[in-house]
Design a protein around this motif. Sequence first.
Motif, mmCIF file in Angstrom:
data_model
loop_
_atom_site.group_PDB
_atom_site.id
_atom_site.type_symbol
_atom_site.label_atom_id
_atom_site.label_comp_id
_atom_site.label_asym_id
_atom_site.label_seq_id
_atom_site.Cartn_x
_atom_site.Cartn_y
_atom_site.Cartn_z
ATOM 1 N N ASP A 153 15.962 44.265 58.248
ATOM 2 C CA ASP A 153 14.517 44.127 58.131
ATOM 3 C C ASP A 153 14.153 42.664 57.961
ATOM 4 O OD1 ASP A 153 15.834 44.332 55.709
ATOM 5 O OD2 ASP A 153 14.224 45.360 54.659
ATOM 6 N N VAL A 154 13.031 42.293 58.555
ATOM 7 C CA VAL A 154 12.569 40.911 58.531
ATOM 8 C C VAL A 154 11.059 40.909 58.326
ATOM 9 C CG1 VAL A 154 12.410 40.897 61.062
ATOM 10 C CG2 VAL A 154 12.490 38.728 59.816
ATOM 11 N N LEU A 155 10.583 39.978 57.519
ATOM 12 C CA LEU A 155 9.153 39.807 57.259
ATOM 13 C C LEU A 155 8.761 38.384 57.625
ATOM 14 C CD1 LEU A 155 6.488 40.902 55.900
ATOM 15 C CD2 LEU A 155 7.278 39.714 53.842
ATOM 16 N N PHE A 164 4.612 29.501 57.969
ATOM 17 C CA PHE A 164 5.604 29.707 56.930
ATOM 18 C C PHE A 164 6.819 30.412 57.522
ATOM 19 C CE2 PHE A 164 1.364 29.734 55.105
ATOM 20 C CZ PHE A 164 1.477 28.778 54.106
ATOM 21 N N GLU A 165 7.941 30.273 56.834
ATOM 22 C CA GLU A 165 9.183 30.841 57.331
ATOM 23 C C GLU A 165 9.257 32.343 57.053
ATOM 24 O OE1 GLU A 165 12.071 28.474 55.301
ATOM 25 O OE2 GLU A 165 12.115 26.949 56.878
ATOM 26 N N SER A 166 10.286 32.972 57.610
ATOM 27 C CA SER A 166 10.458 34.412 57.463
ATOM 28 C C SER A 166 11.533 34.729 56.436
ATOM 29 C CB SER A 166 10.836 35.035 58.815
ATOM 30 O OG SER A 166 12.072 34.508 59.271
ATOM 31 N N SER A 167 11.484 35.959 55.924
ATOM 32 C CA SER A 167 12.500 36.506 55.035
ATOM 33 C C SER A 167 13.226 37.622 55.765
ATOM 34 C CB SER A 167 11.871 37.072 53.757
ATOM 35 O OG SER A 167 11.165 36.078 53.041
ATOM 36 N N SER A 211 23.159 45.038 49.873
ATOM 37 C CA SER A 211 22.281 44.274 50.761
ATOM 38 C C SER A 211 22.481 42.785 50.543
ATOM 39 C CB SER A 211 20.807 44.645 50.542
ATOM 40 O OG SER A 211 20.393 44.317 49.235
ATOM 41 N N ARG A 212 22.376 42.042 51.642
ATOM 42 C CA ARG A 212 22.420 40.587 51.630
ATOM 43 C C ARG A 212 21.025 40.080 51.939
ATOM 44 N NH1 ARG A 212 24.406 36.180 49.306
ATOM 45 N NH2 ARG A 212 24.409 34.375 50.673
ATOM 46 N N ASN A 213 20.392 39.376 50.968
ATOM 47 C CA ASN A 213 18.991 38.978 51.051
ATOM 48 C C ASN A 213 18.857 37.480 51.299
ATOM 49 O OD1 ASN A 213 17.287 41.500 49.731
ATOM 50 N ND2 ASN A 213 19.354 41.313 48.892
ATOM 51 N N ASN A 214 17.911 37.139 52.156
ATOM 52 C CA ASN A 214 17.556 35.742 52.433
ATOM 53 C C ASN A 214 16.027 35.677 52.401
ATOM 54 O OD1 ASN A 214 17.203 33.149 53.363
ATOM 55 N ND2 ASN A 214 18.697 33.316 55.012
ATOM 56 N N ILE A 215 15.475 35.357 51.232
ATOM 57 C CA ILE A 215 14.056 35.564 50.962
ATOM 58 C C ILE A 215 13.358 34.225 50.711
ATOM 59 C CG2 ILE A 215 12.383 36.744 49.498
ATOM 60 C CD1 ILE A 215 14.215 38.615 51.068
ATOM 61 N N VAL A 216 12.180 34.062 51.325
ATOM 62 C CA VAL A 216 11.332 32.895 51.086
ATOM 63 C C VAL A 216 10.422 33.194 49.903
ATOM 64 C CG1 VAL A 216 9.532 31.418 52.020
ATOM 65 C CG2 VAL A 216 11.408 32.143 53.481
ATOM 66 N N LEU A 217 10.411 32.325 48.898
ATOM 67 C CA LEU A 217 9.570 32.487 47.736
ATOM 68 C C LEU A 217 8.209 31.842 47.972
ATOM 69 C CD1 LEU A 217 12.230 31.677 44.986
ATOM 70 C CD2 LEU A 217 11.667 33.883 46.025
ATOM 71 N N GLU A 241 15.692 31.778 48.688
ATOM 72 C CA GLU A 241 16.689 32.297 47.762
ATOM 73 C C GLU A 241 17.586 33.299 48.488
ATOM 74 O OE1 GLU A 241 17.043 34.648 43.465
ATOM 75 O OE2 GLU A 241 15.083 34.105 44.292
ATOM 76 N N GLU A 242 18.885 33.106 48.396
ATOM 77 C CA GLU A 242 19.862 34.024 48.962
ATOM 78 C C GLU A 242 20.603 34.714 47.828
ATOM 79 O OE1 GLU A 242 22.390 32.367 51.934
ATOM 80 O OE2 GLU A 242 20.804 31.144 52.842
ATOM 81 N N PHE A 243 20.702 36.043 47.893
ATOM 82 C CA PHE A 243 21.372 36.778 46.829
ATOM 83 C C PHE A 243 21.860 38.123 47.364
ATOM 84 C CE2 PHE A 243 16.882 37.793 46.729
ATOM 85 C CZ PHE A 243 16.842 39.164 46.538
ATOM 86 N N ASP A 244 22.806 38.706 46.628
ATOM 87 C CA ASP A 244 23.347 40.022 46.943
ATOM 88 C C ASP A 244 22.771 41.051 45.978
ATOM 89 O OD1 ASP A 244 25.133 39.003 48.956
ATOM 90 O OD2 ASP A 244 26.380 38.241 47.326
ATOM 91 N N ALA A 245 22.627 42.283 46.446
ATOM 92 C CA ALA A 245 22.118 43.364 45.600
ATOM 93 C C ALA A 245 22.970 44.607 45.821
ATOM 94 C CB ALA A 245 20.655 43.659 45.915
ATOM 95 N N PHE A 246 23.362 45.233 44.708
ATOM 96 C CA PHE A 246 24.156 46.454 44.752
ATOM 97 C C PHE A 246 23.372 47.574 44.071
ATOM 98 C CE2 PHE A 246 27.104 42.937 44.902
ATOM 99 C CZ PHE A 246 28.034 43.317 45.859
ATOM 100 N N TRP A 247 23.446 48.769 44.660
ATOM 101 C CA TRP A 247 22.739 49.921 44.110
ATOM 102 C C TRP A 247 23.691 51.115 44.047
ATOM 103 C CZ3 TRP A 247 17.415 49.763 42.939
ATOM 104 C CH2 TRP A 247 16.709 48.655 43.418
#
Length: 325
Positions: A251-253, A267-270, A292-298, A304-310
Amino acid sequence: VDPYFDAAVFFVLENESEIDIEEAWFATRSMPAGFRLKGGKFLSEFGYLNKKHEHQWEFVDQNLPYLNLLGDHGLQDTGVQLTWLPKTPFYTLFGVEVLQGDQERVGAIVDDEAERAELGLGDPDSGPRMWTLFAKLSPDLGYNHALQIGGSFVHNRQHQEIHSEDAMELGLEGSADLWGLDVVYKYDNAAAYGYRDLSVQAEYLRSIKDLTVRAGDPGIIGDSLELTTDGLYMQGTYGFAQRWQAGLRYDVLGLTNEVGGAANNNFESSERWTTALTWTPTEFSRFRLQYSRNNIVLQSGTREEFDAFWLQFLMSLGTHGAHDF
């Protein structure tokens, strides 16, 4: 209810202590010529995923376009819906909704009355403020295959935002539009318990807000701004063994993420990649492990790049009807 009406109420427990009514609606069963009327509080038929309750999702969390352009609860409002299912060689559905318009993202209103007055924003107009149009087509591909293609449009005639610029708050007010395209393909294998079942879906959303600066920098009060943001998600799931399912989502925003009109900014995308492994031991329980591997514009423009586990556990109690397509 009876041969003429259906009705349903869905309660949700939020923040560990608040019980909210997620949906409470009635719908006709026997109107002529394929028409159906629905009224009350309900999830809009906009797009494909919006009307799905969380336990129907194939992933733990919501995709980025839905989360940022529709809000945590999606398009969920009080109003009426009219659909038409004409007699055609394949499934065809058309619909229109007239809703109050109290939304998180598409027609948001600044809640504080004093803050609205300070920023030159008007009081909420009396509803209904929002209406939607949607169409869904499903050509006949045979017994084991299903394809649905949809298009949706939302217009909310009152939308308010507060922006911070150079330590100054800007009050913006206008209207908001949202376009959506969705496509879903499902293959139902003859084997039991989801073995070799395949599901692929994608949606594209595009938000356009026409706003006027009501308060802030005296040099730009009265200027018109057009805020455009879009997003896309693509996902697929496959039953690689009985009761076991693997899923992949991208997914991309912000493929388009710009301000036009009196000011011009881009502005850039996330973006994010997500994998999920789901085990369904019975029809009443489900375990899911997700990464998930996240690459998010604040908001500050930093990335900010971070990993998330659920780890998720779902449980259903009592009688539960079949889910829709």
